[in-house]
Write a protein that holds these residues in place. Structure first.
Motif, PDB file in Angstrom:
ATOM      1  N   ALA A  48       0.830  -1.203   0.000  1.00 60.06           N
ATOM      2  CA  ALA A  48       0.000   0.000   0.000  1.00 60.06           C
ATOM      3  C   ALA A  48       0.867   1.256   0.000  1.00 60.06           C
ATOM      4  O   ALA A  48       0.556   2.239  -0.696  1.00 60.06           O
ATOM      5  CB  ALA A  48      -0.931   0.004   1.208  1.00 60.06           C
ATOM      6  N   GLY A  49       1.957   1.245   0.770  1.00 62.19           N
ATOM      7  CA  GLY A  49       2.856   2.394   0.786  1.00 62.19           C
ATOM      8  C   GLY A  49       3.442   2.665  -0.586  1.00 62.19           C
ATOM      9  O   GLY A  49       3.494   3.817  -1.035  1.00 62.19           O
ATOM     10  N   LEU A  50       3.860   1.619  -1.270  1.00 56.85           N
ATOM     11  CA  LEU A  50       4.423   1.775  -2.606  1.00 56.85           C
ATOM     12  C   LEU A  50       3.366   2.244  -3.604  1.00 56.85           C
ATOM     13  O   LEU A  50       3.633   3.113  -4.444  1.00 56.85           O
ATOM     14  CB  LEU A  50       5.043   0.450  -3.069  1.00 56.85           C
ATOM     15  N   MET A  51       2.162   1.682  -3.528  1.00 59.89           N
ATOM     16  CA  MET A  51       1.105   2.086  -4.448  1.00 59.89           C
ATOM     17  C   MET A  51       0.623   3.504  -4.154  1.00 59.89           C
ATOM     18  O   MET A  51       0.184   4.216  -5.068  1.00 59.89           O
ATOM     19  CB  MET A  51      -0.061   1.099  -4.377  1.00 59.89           C
ATOM     20  N   ARG A  52       0.719   3.938  -2.904  1.00 58.48           N
ATOM     21  CA  ARG A  52       0.380   5.324  -2.588  1.00 58.48           C
ATOM     22  C   ARG A  52       1.397   6.275  -3.230  1.00 58.48           C
ATOM     23  O   ARG A  52       1.029   7.328  -3.755  1.00 58.48           O
ATOM     24  CB  ARG A  52       0.338   5.529  -1.076  1.00 58.48           C
ATOM     25  N   LYS A 141      11.346   9.576 -17.416  1.00 57.67           N
ATOM     26  CA  LYS A 141      12.522   8.728 -17.196  1.00 57.67           C
ATOM     27  C   LYS A 141      12.696   8.422 -15.717  1.00 57.67           C
ATOM     28  O   LYS A 141      12.960   7.275 -15.325  1.00 57.67           O
ATOM     29  CB  LYS A 141      13.768   9.428 -17.749  1.00 57.67           C
ATOM     30  N   GLN A 142      12.526   9.444 -14.886  1.00 61.01           N
ATOM     31  CA  GLN A 142      12.669   9.243 -13.449  1.00 61.01           C
ATOM     32  C   GLN A 142      11.533   8.393 -12.885  1.00 61.01           C
ATOM     33  O   GLN A 142      11.748   7.558 -12.008  1.00 61.01           O
ATOM     34  CB  GLN A 142      12.755  10.593 -12.745  1.00 61.01           C
ATOM     35  N   VAL A 143      10.318   8.595 -13.410  1.00 64.99           N
ATOM     36  CA  VAL A 143       9.186   7.774 -12.974  1.00 64.99           C
ATOM     37  C   VAL A 143       9.414   6.319 -13.364  1.00 64.99           C
ATOM     38  O   VAL A 143       9.135   5.399 -12.586  1.00 64.99           O
ATOM     39  CB  VAL A 143       7.862   8.291 -13.583  1.00 64.99           C
ATOM     40  N   GLU A 144       9.914   6.119 -14.574  1.00 68.28           N
ATOM     41  CA  GLU A 144      10.222   4.758 -15.023  1.00 68.28           C
ATOM     42  C   GLU A 144      11.188   4.069 -14.051  1.00 68.28           C
ATOM     43  O   GLU A 144      10.999   2.896 -13.688  1.00 68.28           O
ATOM     44  CB  GLU A 144      10.835   4.800 -16.420  1.00 68.28           C
ATOM     45  N   ASN A 145      12.210   4.806 -13.615  1.00 66.71           N
ATOM     46  CA  ASN A 145      13.181   4.233 -12.679  1.00 66.71           C
ATOM     47  C   ASN A 145      12.532   3.889 -11.340  1.00 66.71           C
ATOM     48  O   ASN A 145      12.833   2.850 -10.740  1.00 66.71           O
ATOM     49  CB  ASN A 145      14.332   5.214 -12.470  1.00 66.71           C
ATOM     50  N   HIS A 146      11.627   4.763 -10.868  1.00 67.36           N
ATOM     51  CA  HIS A 146      10.917   4.488  -9.624  1.00 67.36           C
ATOM     52  C   HIS A 146      10.064   3.225  -9.746  1.00 67.36           C
ATOM     53  O   HIS A 146      10.059   2.368  -8.857  1.00 67.36           O
ATOM     54  CB  HIS A 146      10.020   5.669  -9.249  1.00 67.36           C
ATOM     55  N   LEU A 147       9.351   3.118 -10.860  1.00 65.25           N
ATOM     56  CA  LEU A 147       8.483   1.961 -11.052  1.00 65.25           C
ATOM     57  C   LEU A 147       9.293   0.680 -11.166  1.00 65.25           C
ATOM     58  O   LEU A 147       8.879  -0.378 -10.660  1.00 65.25           O
ATOM     59  CB  LEU A 147       7.616   2.168 -12.302  1.00 65.25           C
ATOM     60  N   GLU A 148      10.447   0.773 -11.813  1.00 66.65           N
ATOM     61  CA  GLU A 148      11.330  -0.395 -11.916  1.00 66.65           C
ATOM     62  C   GLU A 148      11.774  -0.835 -10.530  1.00 66.65           C
ATOM     63  O   GLU A 148      11.802  -2.038 -10.222  1.00 66.65           O
ATOM     64  CB  GLU A 148      12.540  -0.046 -12.781  1.00 66.65           C
ATOM     65  N   SER A 149      12.091   0.129  -9.670  1.00 67.31           N
ATOM     66  CA  SER A 149      12.509  -0.221  -8.312  1.00 67.31           C
ATOM     67  C   SER A 149      11.349  -0.803  -7.509  1.00 67.31           C
ATOM     68  O   SER A 149      11.552  -1.696  -6.675  1.00 67.31           O
ATOM     69  CB  SER A 149      13.078   1.013  -7.598  1.00 67.31           C
ATOM     70  N   HIS A 150      10.138  -0.329  -7.772  1.00 69.93           N
ATOM     71  CA  HIS A 150       8.977  -0.857  -7.057  1.00 69.93           C
ATOM     72  C   HIS A 150       8.685  -2.299  -7.452  1.00 69.93           C
ATOM     73  O   HIS A 150       8.200  -3.084  -6.630  1.00 69.93           O
ATOM     74  CB  HIS A 150       7.748   0.020  -7.321  1.00 69.93           C
ATOM     75  N   LEU A 151       8.982  -2.636  -8.695  1.00 73.29           N
ATOM     76  CA  LEU A 151       8.817  -4.033  -9.115  1.00 73.29           C
ATOM     77  C   LEU A 151       9.766  -4.938  -8.334  1.00 73.29           C
ATOM     78  O   LEU A 151       9.481  -6.125  -8.140  1.00 73.29           O
ATOM     79  CB  LEU A 151       9.064  -4.166 -10.618  1.00 73.29           C
TER      80      LEU A 151
END
Length: 209
Positions: A48-52, A141-151
């Motif tokens: 939930a923290g990550l999805m928030r 680009k930065q959002v992509e990196n964040h999402l990659e880390s969340h995976l």
């Protein structure tokens, strides 16, 4: 489209971004997977923290795209930003839905995130279309990196959240490429560093609040 109709649409988008109720034009990724399959309390809280954080990112994206559309000088660029913004609205709705399924909430600071991002997007837009598009590309680009880390951080068993994040990641890549192809320029490194610092503050805060 009449100006008043456009204003109503944009106001509705802003309202849904801040207070909730976003509507997705595409089905939620991972909808075939169980809502809370094999997640214990700690895993649900972490997911939930990550999805928030991801939801806040989409609140910011709506504000950025709306403000940059206002300042765009080229109608084709406005259309490109509008298309990307519509897909970002899907992301907003998916994250909101997933947070509810996890028994959690969106960030209480969403009005702050939206207002700040709108102001930043407007400044970028007023700097000119090339710089505005460059800002979009660097943001994505930065959002992509964040999402990659969340995976990497999401529980392996949370296939529903992972499916949402992976589709978001692919969309963000496409949005960034579209901005570059439309004439976006690379931002100076100091600006990139400032954006990274601001993003770090947002993600750290949104995970908890």
């Amino acid at each position: 489209m009449a100006l008043i109709d456009r204003f109503i649409i944009e106001f509705d988008t802003a309202l849904r971004s801040v207070v909730g109720g976003a509507n997705a034009g595409r089905p939620t990724p991972g909808s075939e997977v169980g809502v809370t399959t094999a997640l214990d309390a700690a895993e649900r809280k972490h997911a939930a923290g990550l999805m928030r954080v991801n939801h806040v990112g989409e609140v910011c994206a709506q504000a950025l795209y709306q403000s940059q559309k206002l300042a765009a000088r080229n109608s084709q660029i406005q259309q490109m930003l509008d298309h990307s913004g519509q897909e970002e609205m899907d992301h907003l709705a998916w994250c909101e839905t997933r947070l509810k399924e996890l028994g959690s909430h969106t960030s209480y600071l969403n009005p702050f995130w939206y207002a700040g991002s709108f102001a930043i997007g407007l400044v970028a837009g007023l700097a000119g279309d090339q710089w505005s598009l460059g800002f979009v590309a660097e943001t994505e680009k930065q959002v992509e990196n964040h999402l990659e880390s969340h995976l990497q951080k999401l529980p392996e068993t949370d296939q529903r959240s992972r499916a949402i994040v992976d589709q978001m990641r692919m969309d963000e890549i496409a949005h960034g490429q579209a901005a570059l192809h439309a004439g976006g320029v690379s931002l100076p490194e100091p600006i990139q560093k400032i954006m990274q610092a601001m993003s770090k503050l947002m993600t750290t805060t949104a995970y908890k609040i």
